[in-house]
Scaffold this motif. Sequence first.
Motif, PDB file in Angstrom:
ATOM      1  N   ALA A 143       0.773  -1.171   0.350  1.00  0.00           N
ATOM      2  CA  ALA A 143       0.057  -0.116  -0.021  1.00  0.00           C
ATOM      3  C   ALA A 143       0.953   1.372  -0.587  1.00  0.00           C
ATOM      4  CB  ALA A 143      -0.814  -0.045   1.281  1.00  0.00           C
ATOM      5  N   HIS A 144       0.630   2.179  -1.007  1.00  0.00           N
ATOM      6  CA  HIS A 144       0.979   3.431  -0.016  1.00  0.00           C
ATOM      7  C   HIS A 144       1.282   4.152   1.000  1.00  0.00           C
ATOM      8  CE1 HIS A 144       2.255   7.627  -1.419  1.00  0.00           C
ATOM      9  NE2 HIS A 144       2.444   7.377  -2.282  1.00  0.00           N
ATOM     10  N   PRO A 145       2.195   4.509   1.180  1.00  0.00           N
ATOM     11  CA  PRO A 145       2.410   5.008   2.827  1.00  0.00           C
ATOM     12  C   PRO A 145       1.882   6.130   2.953  1.00  0.00           C
ATOM     13  CG  PRO A 145       4.550   5.308   1.672  1.00  0.00           C
ATOM     14  CD  PRO A 145       3.717   4.575   0.116  1.00  0.00           C
ATOM     15  N   ARG A 146       0.615   7.194   2.926  1.00  0.00           N
ATOM     16  CA  ARG A 146       0.304   8.210   2.848  1.00  0.00           C
ATOM     17  C   ARG A 146      -1.494   7.842   2.009  1.00  0.00           C
ATOM     18  NH1 ARG A 146       5.203   9.976   0.900  1.00  0.00           N
ATOM     19  NH2 ARG A 146       4.022  10.728  -1.355  1.00  0.00           N
ATOM     20  N   ILE A 147      -1.618   6.898   1.334  1.00  0.00           N
ATOM     21  CA  ILE A 147      -2.973   7.176   1.060  1.00  0.00           C
ATOM     22  C   ILE A 147      -3.248   5.570   1.483  1.00  0.00           C
ATOM     23  CG2 ILE A 147      -4.315   6.397  -1.415  1.00  0.00           C
ATOM     24  CD1 ILE A 147      -1.873   8.288  -2.931  1.00  0.00           C
ATOM     25  N   PRO A 255       0.207  14.128  -0.290  1.00  0.00           N
ATOM     26  CA  PRO A 255       0.067  14.346   0.900  1.00  0.00           C
ATOM     27  C   PRO A 255      -0.724  13.074   1.252  1.00  0.00           C
ATOM     28  CG  PRO A 255      -2.439  15.789  -0.252  1.00  0.00           C
ATOM     29  CD  PRO A 255      -0.894  14.879  -0.757  1.00  0.00           C
ATOM     30  N   GLN A 256      -0.956  13.236   2.554  1.00  0.00           N
ATOM     31  CA  GLN A 256      -1.993  11.816   3.349  1.00  0.00           C
ATOM     32  C   GLN A 256      -3.346  12.220   2.971  1.00  0.00           C
ATOM     33  OE1 GLN A 256      -1.063   9.478   5.730  1.00  0.00           O
ATOM     34  NE2 GLN A 256       1.121  10.421   5.684  1.00  0.00           N
ATOM     35  N   LEU A 257      -3.907  11.161   2.701  1.00  0.00           N
ATOM     36  CA  LEU A 257      -5.198  10.826   1.917  1.00  0.00           C
ATOM     37  C   LEU A 257      -5.854   9.525   2.731  1.00  0.00           C
ATOM     38  CD1 LEU A 257      -4.392  11.951  -1.847  1.00  0.00           C
ATOM     39  CD2 LEU A 257      -5.366  12.917  -0.581  1.00  0.00           C
ATOM     40  N   ASP A 258      -7.155   9.821   2.224  1.00  0.00           N
ATOM     41  CA  ASP A 258      -8.074   8.848   3.116  1.00  0.00           C
ATOM     42  C   ASP A 258      -8.490   8.921   1.561  1.00  0.00           C
ATOM     43  OD1 ASP A 258      -8.340   9.236   5.604  1.00  0.00           O
ATOM     44  OD2 ASP A 258      -9.534  10.741   4.997  1.00  0.00           O
ATOM     45  N   TYR A 259      -8.598   8.529  -0.130  1.00  0.00           N
ATOM     46  CA  TYR A 259      -9.238   8.089  -1.072  1.00  0.00           C
ATOM     47  C   TYR A 259      -7.960   9.551  -2.230  1.00  0.00           C
ATOM     48  CZ  TYR A 259     -13.293   6.509   1.360  1.00  0.00           C
ATOM     49  OH  TYR A 259     -14.288   5.362   1.634  1.00  0.00           O
ATOM     50  N   LEU A 260      -7.327   7.844  -2.585  1.00  0.00           N
ATOM     51  CA  LEU A 260      -6.520   8.674  -4.378  1.00  0.00           C
ATOM     52  C   LEU A 260      -7.840   7.951  -5.253  1.00  0.00           C
ATOM     53  CD1 LEU A 260      -4.970  10.591  -5.663  1.00  0.00           C
ATOM     54  CD2 LEU A 260      -4.040   8.580  -5.946  1.00  0.00           C
ATOM     55  N   VAL A 261      -8.899   9.088  -5.625  1.00  0.00           N
ATOM     56  CA  VAL A 261      -9.536   8.469  -6.952  1.00  0.00           C
ATOM     57  C   VAL A 261      -9.216   8.668  -8.481  1.00  0.00           C
ATOM     58  CG1 VAL A 261     -12.518   8.603  -7.583  1.00  0.00           C
ATOM     59  CG2 VAL A 261     -11.851   9.103  -5.456  1.00  0.00           C
TER      60      VAL A 261
END
Length: 405
Positions: A143-147, A255-261
């Motif tokens: 997993a991406h460390p910030r997403i 940046p720190q994200l909950d979702y990358l769409v």
Amino acid sequence: MFNFMKKKSNSESENPQQRAERDSAVDKVLLGYEVGTVSIATMVTGLERNGDQLTLDLRLPQDSNPETIQQDLGQMLHPHGIKTIHMNVRLPAPAKGAGSSLPKPMPKTINAMDSQTKASPNTDTHAEPPITKQAPTQSSLAAHPRIRHIIVVASGKGGVGKSTTTVNIALALQKLGNRVGVLDADIYGPSMPTMLGVDNVKPELENEQFVPVNAHGMAMLSIGSLLDGDSTPVAWRGPKATGALMQLYNQTNWPQLDYLVIDMPPGTGDIQLTLAQRIPVTGAVIVTTPQHVALLDAQKGIEMFNKTNIPVLGVVENMALHTCSNCNHTEAIFGTGGGELIAEQYHVPLLGQLPLASGIRAQVDKGEPSVLIDDEFASYYVSIAKNIETNINKFAKPVDDKRIF
């Protein structure tokens, strides 16, 4: 497209960001280096990277010079931390009547680049079987460390309103209190900058990484943000387009994200397969219309995600009903029940049904999507976003929260 697997580095000093940057640098160099007039990327049959060591399996033309190629690649990759290059080379059989002499044997090591190369001229008149390597799978991708979650919005065909749905779903997830980013993976037809009203904003560069464009509080990046204008075409072959996608993903300081769409291009081609093999996706949202032809293509999209082990979060049926602005008569212009049928067939949720309305189109054309201005159609997208959030945690990629990046 590239058809190889990158192994994770065993070096403890290489964190995920460094690993992504180094992988992206390798891709960029291979895409840009030409043997004759052809990119060497098309000659790569296998690739493995272990820390600062790179192993390439290559099928080169008969008149090529592997030693020169190795030295050139070594010089280009050395600034990116690649100190050793191993090359396993396959050359075609000499043409009939060319004599039995073989190419001059290559030295075992090249001291200048601290590299090793094995040349294996093929003297058999039969074609040599291809070098095959198992493609990476979703389960092998960290997993991406910030997403936290990466969601792809896809369709089997164009013209079903996929990008409009993407931008409104992203804004709806943000409206529910999430930190959201948008990646436009439609390399040939990028539309996110226009739909979000930031088509004149260029991303900045910081430490050789893109800084995403701030689009109404969302981190957004698109190849369209890097072009000179809306009329500039992207006329690239598959390897270059897929390389561009990986650069946008890997070389961006998200940046720190909950979702990358991610807004996907239509179809099931190179970009879709590259994403499935190299980006850790939580799940896919399929956009379709009730029309029979659109449903057939949507099925292909679902089948592709099933084969690549990407969960399908659900189906969005767009353009379900149209209400006449003059007489208020409601009509199912593209048919009825299509979204429900495909959702039932594949045992996935029907996330929502959207109307065919000129207002939705008009708002994204102005760069002010429905959810952003909270018009009469915004509630449809918020409902879809809530349905996505209901079940997404069970598909989440494991993250090592104790690791210090």
